[in-house]
Motif scaffolding. Sequence first.
Motif, PDB file in Angstrom:
ATOM      1  N   GLN A  53       0.828  -1.211  -0.001  1.00  0.00           N
ATOM      2  CA  GLN A  53      -0.083  -0.129  -0.127  1.00  0.00           C
ATOM      3  C   GLN A  53       0.735   1.261  -0.042  1.00  0.00           C
ATOM      4  OE1 GLN A  53      -2.624   0.862   3.551  1.00  0.00           O
ATOM      5  NE2 GLN A  53      -4.364   0.889   1.996  1.00  0.00           N
ATOM      6  N   ASN A  54       1.947   1.237   0.753  1.00  0.00           N
ATOM      7  CA  ASN A  54       2.821   2.569   0.989  1.00  0.00           C
ATOM      8  C   ASN A  54       3.773   2.608  -0.078  1.00  0.00           C
ATOM      9  OD1 ASN A  54       1.818   3.913   3.521  1.00  0.00           O
ATOM     10  ND2 ASN A  54       1.828   1.793   3.950  1.00  0.00           N
ATOM     11  N   TYR A  55       4.558   1.592  -0.601  1.00  0.00           N
ATOM     12  CA  TYR A  55       5.646   1.598  -1.248  1.00  0.00           C
ATOM     13  C   TYR A  55       5.634   0.794  -2.677  1.00  0.00           C
ATOM     14  CZ  TYR A  55       7.276   2.523   3.421  1.00  0.00           C
ATOM     15  OH  TYR A  55       7.243   3.332   4.587  1.00  0.00           O
ATOM     16  N   MET A  56       4.732   0.085  -2.993  1.00  0.00           N
ATOM     17  CA  MET A  56       4.739  -0.520  -4.057  1.00  0.00           C
ATOM     18  C   MET A  56       3.696   0.025  -5.244  1.00  0.00           C
ATOM     19  SD  MET A  56       5.127  -4.792  -3.107  1.00  0.00           S
ATOM     20  CE  MET A  56       5.082  -5.083  -4.633  1.00  0.00           C
ATOM     21  N   GLY A  57       2.987   1.102  -4.887  1.00  0.00           N
ATOM     22  CA  GLY A  57       1.925   1.754  -5.772  1.00  0.00           C
ATOM     23  C   GLY A  57       0.771   0.956  -5.840  1.00  0.00           C
ATOM     24  N   PHE A  58       0.464   0.089  -5.084  1.00  0.00           N
ATOM     25  CA  PHE A  58      -0.819  -0.699  -5.218  1.00  0.00           C
ATOM     26  C   PHE A  58      -1.998   0.350  -4.574  1.00  0.00           C
ATOM     27  CE2 PHE A  58       1.864  -4.344  -5.755  1.00  0.00           C
ATOM     28  CZ  PHE A  58       1.074  -4.941  -6.761  1.00  0.00           C
ATOM     29  N   THR A  59      -3.136   0.679  -5.290  1.00  0.00           N
ATOM     30  CA  THR A  59      -4.248   1.231  -4.694  1.00  0.00           C
ATOM     31  C   THR A  59      -5.339   0.742  -4.498  1.00  0.00           C
ATOM     32  OG1 THR A  59      -4.760   1.851  -7.294  1.00  0.00           O
ATOM     33  CG2 THR A  59      -3.145   3.614  -6.198  1.00  0.00           C
ATOM     34  N   SER A  60      -5.591  -0.726  -5.116  1.00  0.00           N
ATOM     35  CA  SER A  60      -6.720  -1.316  -4.925  1.00  0.00           C
ATOM     36  C   SER A  60      -6.427  -2.484  -3.817  1.00  0.00           C
ATOM     37  CB  SER A  60      -6.897  -2.132  -6.159  1.00  0.00           C
ATOM     38  OG  SER A  60      -5.854  -3.135  -6.512  1.00  0.00           O
ATOM     39  N   THR A 252       7.364  10.241  -1.880  1.00  0.00           N
ATOM     40  CA  THR A 252       8.196   9.732  -0.976  1.00  0.00           C
ATOM     41  C   THR A 252       8.495   8.153  -1.136  1.00  0.00           C
ATOM     42  OG1 THR A 252       7.382  11.319   0.675  1.00  0.00           O
ATOM     43  CG2 THR A 252       8.537   9.626   1.546  1.00  0.00           C
ATOM     44  N   GLY A 253       9.815   7.852  -1.228  1.00  0.00           N
ATOM     45  CA  GLY A 253      10.303   6.613  -1.452  1.00  0.00           C
ATOM     46  C   GLY A 253      10.762   5.740  -0.204  1.00  0.00           C
ATOM     47  N   PHE A 254      10.599   4.417  -0.360  1.00  0.00           N
ATOM     48  CA  PHE A 254      11.203   3.544   0.766  1.00  0.00           C
ATOM     49  C   PHE A 254      12.335   4.041   1.326  1.00  0.00           C
ATOM     50  CE2 PHE A 254      12.899  -0.348   2.598  1.00  0.00           C
ATOM     51  CZ  PHE A 254      11.957  -0.546   3.545  1.00  0.00           C
ATOM     52  N   ILE A 255      13.424   4.275   0.666  1.00  0.00           N
ATOM     53  CA  ILE A 255      14.855   4.837   1.156  1.00  0.00           C
ATOM     54  C   ILE A 255      14.703   6.262   1.831  1.00  0.00           C
ATOM     55  CG2 ILE A 255      17.128   5.031   0.574  1.00  0.00           C
ATOM     56  CD1 ILE A 255      16.327   2.180   0.085  1.00  0.00           C
TER      57      ILE A 255
END
Length: 331
Positions: A53-60, A252-255
């Motif tokens: 949800q936060n870092y892989m861009g999945f919205t569903s 905002t990225g994970f790193i």
Amino acid sequence: MNTFTKIGCRLIGWDAQILSSCGEASKRQFRKLLSALSIMMILWGTVGFCFAQNYMGFTSIIGCIGVALAFMSIILCIERVIILSVGKNRLMASFRVALALCMAFLGASIFDQLIFRNDIQQEIASHREDVIAETVNKRLAVYDSDIARITTAIDSISRCNDILYQQIEAKPTTTVTAVSSSEQVAGMSADGKPVKTTIQSVSKTVVPNPRIAQAQGNEEQIKIYTAQLEQLRIDKKDIDKTTREEITSRPTGFIEELEATVRVISQSWVSMVFYVVMFLFLISLEIFVLTIKMGETPCDYELIVEHQLSHKRSLLTNTELSLTNSQIHAL
């Protein structure tokens, strides 16, 4: 045996028929292993859902659930390797502890980024202000360099034009002399042939000083440089606004969040203690199954499996010896 127990046996890889013939100790061991495995699957399912949800861009929600299920499947496979091992394998245990450290660090990082989200966002905003200031200074240096270069070129051309205009003012026109030659018949020779003579003609023409065209070309170049200089000054004036919009609009990225998390944790001993507790808690959960498997005496289920293995090994050995003896007698 109820349906729940059958499902649990399928999860941990135990044989339901063997378990049904075992005593209470094996059933207790079964429930402990199933509980530990369920905790790990729920924990890493949550980690996978949050990560998607936060870092892989999945919205569903379906996509996030799919990633969570993938994480849970990976954990299930890892833990079943421990649960289904026969006997005590020290090398496997050492590898699982090392893997637990890595997984605990990853899980603690993701959970801390969720728990400290507000503090991390403030740290990211503060850090981006520093990045904006540094970027603006670098870009201003480039603009100043370009402005200085163009200003120097304009000054050089202007000085050259001043000299040209002085020369033009002293001599606005110039005379161009053209010499041409032609042949004409001057008479006849004694043998009757025509006698030709060459006649040169000189013409003078007054034209504007050619330096005027050179000065006009320099003026056009000055106009081009002036337009570039004006555009650079406009861009320089808006450099803070454009740079701020560019950097603050970045996703905002994970790193970036991980680096901000490190800064947040290192700034306060309270957050440091909380992170250490979270890290130890996750390590404890990671080696929970390993502790249950390796730390207790084998239950009757495991003894039955080991007995079957020993029986099969003996049977294969005896069969091999019988075949060998038969071949020897045949020879």
